[in-house]
Design a protein around this motif. Structure first.
Motif, short mmCIF file in Angstrom:
data_model
loop_
_atom_site.label_atom_id
_atom_site.label_comp_id
_atom_site.label_asym_id
_atom_site.label_seq_id
_atom_site.Cartn_x
_atom_site.Cartn_y
_atom_site.Cartn_z
N ALA A 198 -82.20 -14.61 -29.09
CA ALA A 198 -81.17 -15.33 -28.71
C ALA A 198 -80.28 -14.64 -27.68
CB ALA A 198 -80.22 -15.72 -29.83
N ILE A 199 -80.28 -13.17 -27.82
CA ILE A 199 -79.28 -12.29 -26.91
C ILE A 199 -79.92 -12.39 -25.49
CG2 ILE A 199 -78.97 -9.94 -26.36
CD1 ILE A 199 -78.81 -9.25 -29.25
N VAL A 200 -81.44 -12.44 -25.39
CA VAL A 200 -81.54 -12.58 -24.16
C VAL A 200 -82.05 -13.67 -23.56
CG1 VAL A 200 -84.13 -11.88 -22.80
CG2 VAL A 200 -83.17 -10.27 -24.31
N PHE A 201 -82.29 -14.75 -24.29
CA PHE A 201 -82.86 -16.27 -23.88
C PHE A 201 -81.56 -17.04 -23.74
CE2 PHE A 201 -87.51 -15.92 -25.43
CZ PHE A 201 -87.84 -14.70 -24.44
N LYS A 202 -80.65 -16.68 -24.59
CA LYS A 202 -79.45 -17.85 -24.70
C LYS A 202 -78.23 -17.26 -24.13
CE LYS A 202 -77.61 -21.68 -27.14
NZ LYS A 202 -78.16 -22.56 -26.46
N PHE B 16 -78.02 -13.84 -22.31
CA PHE B 16 -78.05 -12.91 -21.13
C PHE B 16 -78.71 -14.02 -19.94
CE2 PHE B 16 -80.55 -10.59 -17.91
CZ PHE B 16 -79.60 -9.54 -17.68
N ASN B 17 -79.43 -14.86 -20.47
CA ASN B 17 -79.70 -15.72 -19.40
C ASN B 17 -78.68 -16.73 -18.79
OD1 ASN B 17 -82.21 -16.95 -18.11
ND2 ASN B 17 -82.07 -18.95 -19.09
N GLU C 130 -77.08 -17.15 -15.05
CA GLU C 130 -76.54 -18.38 -14.46
C GLU C 130 -75.15 -18.32 -13.75
OE1 GLU C 130 -79.37 -21.29 -16.88
OE2 GLU C 130 -77.21 -21.26 -17.34
N VAL C 131 -74.23 -17.74 -14.65
CA VAL C 131 -72.82 -17.76 -14.05
C VAL C 131 -72.73 -16.64 -13.11
CG1 VAL C 131 -70.38 -17.16 -15.14
CG2 VAL C 131 -72.08 -18.34 -16.56
#
Length: 274
Positions: free
Chosen positions: A178-182, A184-185, A189-190
């Motif tokens: 989740a740290i990477v996929f949710k 950091f991803n 985007e921001v």
């Protein structure tokens, strides 16, 4: 991998160390000789361990796969959503120069003012003393307000921000994906929205050093996602159809897609003539 080593093999709640002291970070790498001291430090070992542990955690996994989403992860996404909303509330201003829109300074001033409060929404009350220290890394992760630029050093600050949250026990070993996929991803985007909205300059870009003027980590973690993939190969990264069909699953291809949106010209495979 020092950072997660004491948590390896368990998803149980593990309390952070009882004795912790916090301080406002200050710049310690001022000349080339300081790099040796940095590379010998516990902070360097923790940071590299963090990067490599997450790299292994996302190996062969898609962005769209299922993974645990804890409450701190949700709070971090909410924090990033707030930064995103502030961009909408701070439109670019009319100015003579094409790049480096000065509205970014207005946006950044709001973050500078609110960063500690934002961090306080993520960490538990018993760790409130950590907020001023951790908030510095958040503020450093979005670009430079004087130069109105953004680069891989700012991205590294966001990784350090997440690493700090692991160090104080807010993020756990089973938050890795989740740290990477949710988180950091969403950060990517921001940042891409910031870069496009305020026409930010690449910070210290040397062009040939990387595919992307702005980001570096998504190529590390994104390549790990693609290890042992049955179909996707490096030659497919310049195939527009393949990128369009797979970018939602793979961070690496999402980077390629963004590059094609903001740059002119085309990718030329190594060894080909221009």
């Amino acid at each position: 991998l020092p950072l997660f080593l004491h948590l390896a093999g368990t998803s149980e709640e593990v309390a952070p160390p009882l004795q912790q002291s916090f301080m406002i970070p200050k710049k310690e790498i001022n000349m080339v000789s300081d790099m040796a001291k940095w590379k010998r430090s516990q902070a360097y070992a923790d940071y590299m361990g963090f990067i490599l542990t997450l790299n292994e955690g996302v190996r062969g996994k898609k962005l769209t796969c299922e993974y645990k989403v804890s409450e701190p992860i949700e709070k971090l996404v909410a924090l990033l959503n707030t930064l995103d909303r502030w961009i909408d509330e701070t439109p670019p201003v009319d100015q003579p120069s094409r790049f480096g829109n000065k509205a970014f300074r207005t946006w950044y001033a709001k973050l500078d003012q609110e960063a500690e409060k934002l961090v306080a929404t993520v960490i538990p009350k018993n760790l409130a003393d950590a907020a001023p220290e951790v908030a510095v890394y958040l503020k450093e992760s979005v670009g430079n307000s004087t130069r109105i630029d953004y680069g891989t050093g700012h991205e590294a600050a966001f990784a350090a921000f997440l690493c700090c949250l692991c160090k104080i026990g807010v993020l756990r070993v089973d938050d890795q994906m989740a740290i990477v996929f949710k988180v950091f991803n969403r950060y990517l985007e921001v940042m891409r929205k910031l870069q496009k909205t305020y026409r930010m300059e690449p910070a210290g870009s040397q062009g040939v050093w990387g595919l992307d003027d702005f980001q570096f980590l998504p190529f590390i973690w994104g390549s790990s996602q693609l290890i042992d993939h049955p179909n996707l190969e490096p030659r497919h990264f310049v195939d527009e159809k393949v990128v369009n069909e797979n970018h939602k699953d793979f961070m690496f291809l999402e980077c390629i897609l963004f590059i094609t949106e903001v740059r002119t010209g085309r990718f030329v495979p190594q060894g080909s003539s221009l």
